[in-house]
Motif scaffolding. Structure first.
Motif, PDB file in Angstrom:
ATOM      1  N   ARG A  29     -58.836 -83.599 -57.980  1.00 22.76           N
ATOM      2  CA  ARG A  29     -57.765 -82.992 -57.180  1.00 22.76           C
ATOM      3  C   ARG A  29     -56.694 -82.384 -58.062  1.00 22.76           C
ATOM      4  O   ARG A  29     -56.622 -82.629 -59.267  1.00 22.76           O
ATOM      5  CB  ARG A  29     -57.173 -84.022 -56.223  1.00 22.76           C
ATOM      6  CG  ARG A  29     -58.265 -84.601 -55.358  1.00 22.76           C
ATOM      7  CD  ARG A  29     -57.813 -85.406 -54.205  1.00 22.76           C
ATOM      8  NE  ARG A  29     -58.991 -85.869 -53.484  1.00 22.76           N
ATOM      9  CZ  ARG A  29     -58.979 -86.289 -52.236  1.00 22.76           C
ATOM     10  NH1 ARG A  29     -57.857 -86.342 -51.571  1.00 22.76           N
ATOM     11  NH2 ARG A  29     -60.093 -86.677 -51.651  1.00 22.76           N
ATOM     12  N   VAL A  30     -55.859 -81.585 -57.419  1.00 21.29           N
ATOM     13  CA  VAL A  30     -54.743 -80.950 -58.118  1.00 21.29           C
ATOM     14  C   VAL A  30     -53.463 -81.194 -57.330  1.00 21.29           C
ATOM     15  O   VAL A  30     -53.498 -81.391 -56.106  1.00 21.29           O
ATOM     16  CB  VAL A  30     -54.967 -79.435 -58.293  1.00 21.29           C
ATOM     17  CG1 VAL A  30     -56.248 -79.159 -59.052  1.00 21.29           C
ATOM     18  CG2 VAL A  30     -54.985 -78.720 -56.948  1.00 21.29           C
ATOM     19  N   VAL A  31     -52.345 -81.192 -58.038  1.00 14.94           N
ATOM     20  CA  VAL A  31     -51.037 -81.258 -57.395  1.00 14.94           C
ATOM     21  C   VAL A  31     -50.409 -79.872 -57.465  1.00 14.94           C
ATOM     22  O   VAL A  31     -50.370 -79.245 -58.527  1.00 14.94           O
ATOM     23  CB  VAL A  31     -50.118 -82.288 -58.074  1.00 14.94           C
ATOM     24  CG1 VAL A  31     -48.716 -82.250 -57.457  1.00 14.94           C
ATOM     25  CG2 VAL A  31     -50.704 -83.685 -57.945  1.00 14.94           C
ATOM     26  N   VAL A  32     -49.939 -79.388 -56.322  1.00 16.44           N
ATOM     27  CA  VAL A  32     -49.325 -78.069 -56.238  1.00 16.44           C
ATOM     28  C   VAL A  32     -47.854 -78.218 -55.878  1.00 16.44           C
ATOM     29  O   VAL A  32     -47.505 -78.959 -54.942  1.00 16.44           O
ATOM     30  CB  VAL A  32     -50.042 -77.189 -55.188  1.00 16.44           C
ATOM     31  CG1 VAL A  32     -49.340 -75.839 -55.025  1.00 16.44           C
ATOM     32  CG2 VAL A  32     -51.495 -76.986 -55.574  1.00 16.44           C
ATOM     33  N   GLU A  68     -47.420 -73.325 -57.265  1.00 12.91           N
ATOM     34  CA  GLU A  68     -48.004 -73.412 -58.598  1.00 12.91           C
ATOM     35  C   GLU A  68     -48.641 -74.773 -58.819  1.00 12.91           C
ATOM     36  O   GLU A  68     -48.092 -75.799 -58.416  1.00 12.91           O
ATOM     37  CB  GLU A  68     -46.929 -73.223 -59.671  1.00 12.91           C
ATOM     38  CG  GLU A  68     -46.139 -71.941 -59.543  1.00 12.91           C
ATOM     39  CD  GLU A  68     -44.673 -72.218 -59.236  1.00 12.91           C
ATOM     40  OE1 GLU A  68     -43.874 -71.293 -59.425  1.00 12.91           O
ATOM     41  OE2 GLU A  68     -44.344 -73.334 -58.801  1.00 12.91           O
ATOM     42  N   VAL A  69     -49.803 -74.790 -59.447  1.00 11.51           N
ATOM     43  CA  VAL A  69     -50.440 -76.044 -59.853  1.00 11.51           C
ATOM     44  C   VAL A  69     -49.585 -76.674 -60.953  1.00 11.51           C
ATOM     45  O   VAL A  69     -49.224 -76.015 -61.930  1.00 11.51           O
ATOM     46  CB  VAL A  69     -51.868 -75.797 -60.364  1.00 11.51           C
ATOM     47  CG1 VAL A  69     -52.474 -77.089 -60.912  1.00 11.51           C
ATOM     48  CG2 VAL A  69     -52.741 -75.221 -59.261  1.00 11.51           C
ATOM     49  N   ILE A  70     -49.238 -77.959 -60.768  1.00  9.00           N
ATOM     50  CA  ILE A  70     -48.420 -78.630 -61.793  1.00  9.00           C
ATOM     51  C   ILE A  70     -49.190 -79.727 -62.527  1.00  9.00           C
ATOM     52  O   ILE A  70     -48.786 -80.123 -63.617  1.00  9.00           O
ATOM     53  CB  ILE A  70     -47.116 -79.197 -61.191  1.00  9.00           C
ATOM     54  CG1 ILE A  70     -47.399 -80.166 -60.041  1.00  9.00           C
ATOM     55  CG2 ILE A  70     -46.204 -78.072 -60.742  1.00  9.00           C
ATOM     56  CD1 ILE A  70     -46.135 -80.821 -59.495  1.00  9.00           C
ATOM     57  N   GLU A 104     -42.521 -80.685 -50.752  1.00  5.11           N
ATOM     58  CA  GLU A 104     -42.277 -80.044 -52.039  1.00  5.11           C
ATOM     59  C   GLU A 104     -43.498 -80.095 -52.946  1.00  5.11           C
ATOM     60  O   GLU A 104     -43.655 -79.251 -53.831  1.00  5.11           O
ATOM     61  CB  GLU A 104     -41.081 -80.704 -52.726  1.00  5.11           C
ATOM     62  CG  GLU A 104     -39.756 -80.436 -52.021  1.00  5.11           C
ATOM     63  CD  GLU A 104     -38.585 -81.099 -52.713  1.00  5.11           C
ATOM     64  OE1 GLU A 104     -37.472 -80.551 -52.624  1.00  5.11           O
ATOM     65  OE2 GLU A 104     -38.778 -82.168 -53.333  1.00  5.11           O
ATOM     66  N   GLN A 105     -44.362 -81.071 -52.740  1.00  4.29           N
ATOM     67  CA  GLN A 105     -45.609 -81.174 -53.488  1.00  4.29           C
ATOM     68  C   GLN A 105     -46.731 -81.574 -52.533  1.00  4.29           C
ATOM     69  O   GLN A 105     -46.497 -82.264 -51.542  1.00  4.29           O
ATOM     70  CB  GLN A 105     -45.514 -82.233 -54.592  1.00  4.29           C
ATOM     71  CG  GLN A 105     -44.473 -81.976 -55.658  1.00  4.29           C
ATOM     72  CD  GLN A 105     -44.400 -83.125 -56.661  1.00  4.29           C
ATOM     73  OE1 GLN A 105     -45.291 -83.967 -56.738  1.00  4.29           O
ATOM     74  NE2 GLN A 105     -43.323 -83.157 -57.430  1.00  4.29           N
ATOM     75  N   VAL A 106     -47.947 -81.159 -52.866  1.00  2.56           N
ATOM     76  CA  VAL A 106     -49.104 -81.580 -52.088  1.00  2.56           C
ATOM     77  C   VAL A 106     -50.266 -81.786 -53.050  1.00  2.56           C
ATOM     78  O   VAL A 106     -50.425 -81.045 -54.025  1.00  2.56           O
ATOM     79  CB  VAL A 106     -49.470 -80.540 -50.998  1.00  2.56           C
ATOM     80  CG1 VAL A 106     -49.806 -79.182 -51.596  1.00  2.56           C
ATOM     81  CG2 VAL A 106     -50.621 -81.036 -50.132  1.00  2.56           C
ATOM     82  N   VAL A 107     -51.045 -82.841 -52.815  1.00  2.00           N
ATOM     83  CA  VAL A 107     -52.250 -83.081 -53.606  1.00  2.00           C
ATOM     84  C   VAL A 107     -53.453 -82.750 -52.736  1.00  2.00           C
ATOM     85  O   VAL A 107     -53.549 -83.188 -51.585  1.00  2.00           O
ATOM     86  CB  VAL A 107     -52.315 -84.538 -54.122  1.00  2.00           C
ATOM     87  CG1 VAL A 107     -52.296 -85.555 -52.992  1.00  2.00           C
ATOM     88  CG2 VAL A 107     -53.541 -84.731 -55.005  1.00  2.00           C
ATOM     89  N   VAL A 108     -54.372 -81.932 -53.278  1.00  2.00           N
ATOM     90  CA  VAL A 108     -55.538 -81.475 -52.516  1.00  2.00           C
ATOM     91  C   VAL A 108     -56.753 -81.424 -53.425  1.00  2.00           C
ATOM     92  O   VAL A 108     -56.622 -81.317 -54.659  1.00  2.00           O
ATOM     93  CB  VAL A 108     -55.311 -80.065 -51.913  1.00  2.00           C
ATOM     94  CG1 VAL A 108     -54.218 -80.083 -50.877  1.00  2.00           C
ATOM     95  CG2 VAL A 108     -55.011 -79.044 -53.002  1.00  2.00           C
ATOM     96  N   PRO A 109     -57.949 -81.473 -52.844  1.00  2.00           N
ATOM     97  CA  PRO A 109     -59.144 -81.237 -53.651  1.00  2.00           C
ATOM     98  C   PRO A 109     -59.055 -79.865 -54.332  1.00  2.00           C
ATOM     99  O   PRO A 109     -58.588 -78.891 -53.727  1.00  2.00           O
ATOM    100  CB  PRO A 109     -60.281 -81.275 -52.625  1.00  2.00           C
ATOM    101  CG  PRO A 109     -59.750 -82.121 -51.506  1.00  2.00           C
ATOM    102  CD  PRO A 109     -58.286 -81.788 -51.435  1.00  2.00           C
ATOM    103  N   ALA A 110     -59.494 -79.790 -55.567  1.00  2.00           N
ATOM    104  CA  ALA A 110     -59.419 -78.534 -56.313  1.00  2.00           C
ATOM    105  C   ALA A 110     -60.126 -77.393 -55.583  1.00  2.00           C
ATOM    106  O   ALA A 110     -59.713 -76.234 -55.673  1.00  2.00           O
ATOM    107  CB  ALA A 110     -60.010 -78.716 -57.704  1.00  2.00           C
ATOM    108  N   LYS A 111     -61.182 -77.714 -54.825  1.00  2.23           N
ATOM    109  CA  LYS A 111     -61.932 -76.673 -54.127  1.00  2.23           C
ATOM    110  C   LYS A 111     -61.144 -76.073 -52.961  1.00  2.23           C
ATOM    111  O   LYS A 111     -61.549 -75.044 -52.410  1.00  2.23           O
ATOM    112  CB  LYS A 111     -63.264 -77.234 -53.622  1.00  2.23           C
ATOM    113  CG  LYS A 111     -63.121 -78.396 -52.648  1.00  2.23           C
ATOM    114  CD  LYS A 111     -64.477 -78.994 -52.301  1.00  2.23           C
ATOM    115  CE  LYS A 111     -64.343 -80.168 -51.335  1.00  2.23           C
ATOM    116  NZ  LYS A 111     -65.655 -80.775 -51.009  1.00  2.23           N
ATOM    117  N   ASN A 112     -60.014 -76.687 -52.565  1.00  3.68           N
ATOM    118  CA  ASN A 112     -59.209 -76.162 -51.467  1.00  3.68           C
ATOM    119  C   ASN A 112     -58.163 -75.159 -51.913  1.00  3.68           C
ATOM    120  O   ASN A 112     -57.367 -74.703 -51.096  1.00  3.68           O
ATOM    121  CB  ASN A 112     -58.514 -77.310 -50.719  1.00  3.68           C
ATOM    122  CG  ASN A 112     -59.437 -78.038 -49.771  1.00  3.68           C
ATOM    123  OD1 ASN A 112     -60.344 -78.732 -50.210  1.00  3.68           O
ATOM    124  ND2 ASN A 112     -59.219 -77.891 -48.472  1.00  3.68           N
TER     125      ASN A 112
END
Length: 332
Positions: A29-32, A68-70, A104-112
């Protein structure tokens, strides 16, 4: 970080923007860092506990965002921190729907996530997934729209309706739009509609018969329901595809299968959220193509109203009440 938290379904007083813990990425996952988040009619159903895949309380709503991905998880290799992206939600985890864009931030699967080209504003990008993704999947995938066919778009001055008019025209269709009032008729023509029907002054079924010379419409992108849905059913061509997108009138139609048999047409269901969960590759491909169309100047008159995150509950209410524009929450 700040996030809109839903503590109880169907209780606006329980919808509070409050401080919650920062999110962390797991392996894939990534945090945006969210800069803008789009508001949609479906958000109202989510916060009222009427969404088809109910989230677990408490939760943060929001179907779409840009930022932005953080940070990234250890198994994420194709996205780097600093990448500008848009996000299409929801996603499933343990059979529960997860949203999260109104924060202010969201964590999602990278494929999303889908990279945003340089020069595309965050607010514009956040408005794209549902507003343009819905008619893209509906017309191109579900209806298999072919160049030269006739497309009817009802509620054509609503956010999704304006996108449907432009996408249908870009795909080579003859576009008929329904709306109300002379000013809105002019607007849908400027968006590319070949014909506009003012339903307050004209009978929709009669005009469609005249425009199509009695053949009917091949594809209907129907956002209103009620009496307009009935008029559309009377106006479908043989082997036509009627796409029920929304019920802006508040009246949910009931259909006798004998109507489909006698008319030799299909009613084709379309739920954009379903594709983000079950056919994400289609969504990613579509969003990338839509972004390229936007950069080419194909889309016109993208009307946005921006509101701060603190006014998220009011934004959801405005969209549910039929705002004639796309609402985007901006987050500094």
């Amino acid at each position: 970080m700040k996030a809109l938290q839903i503590q109880k379904f169907a209780d606006r007083s329980a919808m509070q923007v409050q401080e919650v813990a920062d999110v962390q990425p797991s392996a894939d996952r990534v945090v945006v860092r969210v800069r803008a988040a789009g508001v949609n009619p479906a958000d109202w159903y989510v916060v009222n506990g009427q969404f088809q895949i109910p989230p677990a309380l408490p939760f943060t709503p929001g179907f779409e965002a840009a930022g932005e991905v953080i940070s990234v998880g250890e198994r994420v290799t194709d996205i780097q921190p600093g990448t500008r992206v848009l996000i299409a939600l929801p996603y499933l985890n343990n059979s529960t729907a997860h949203f999260g864009a109104f924060a202010e931030q969201v964590v999602v699967p990278a494929k999303n996530v889908v990279p945003i080209p340089d020069g595309v504003d965050f607010a514009i990008a956040a408005a794209i997934p549902v507003m343009y993704g819905t008619p893209y999947v509906a017309l191109k995938h579900r209806a298999q729209l072919q160049a030269g066919e006739t497309v009817l778009v009802t509620g054509a001055t609503g956010a999704t309706g304006t996108a449907a008019v432009q996408i249908a025209k870009h795909l080579g269709a003859t576009v008929i739009a329904t709306t109300s009032g002379a000013e809105k008729v002019q607007r849908v023509k400027e968006l590319g509609a070949d014909y506009a029907i003012n339903y307050r002054q004209e009978d929709i079924a009669t005009r469609l018969k005249e425009i199509t010379q009695g053949k009917g419409v091949n594809v209907a992108f129907e956002t209103v329901g009620g009496d307009i849905f009935e008029a559309v059913m009377q106006s479908m061509a043989s082997e036509g595809r009627l796409l029920p997108i929304g019920m802006a009138s508040g009246v949910i139609p009931e259909v006798s299968t004998i109507r489909l048999l006698a008319g030799n047409f299909s009613i084709v269901g379309i739920d954009f959220a379903h594709y983000t969960v079950h056919q994400l590759d289609l969504v990613r491909q579509g969003l990338a193509e839509i972004l390229s169309w936007h950069q080419s100047g194909i889309f016109k008159d993208l009307k946005l109203k921006t509101m701060p995150l603190d006014e998220a509950a009011e934004a959801i209410a405005q969209v549910h009440q039929g705002a004639g524009y796309k609402v985007v929450l901006t987050i500094k």
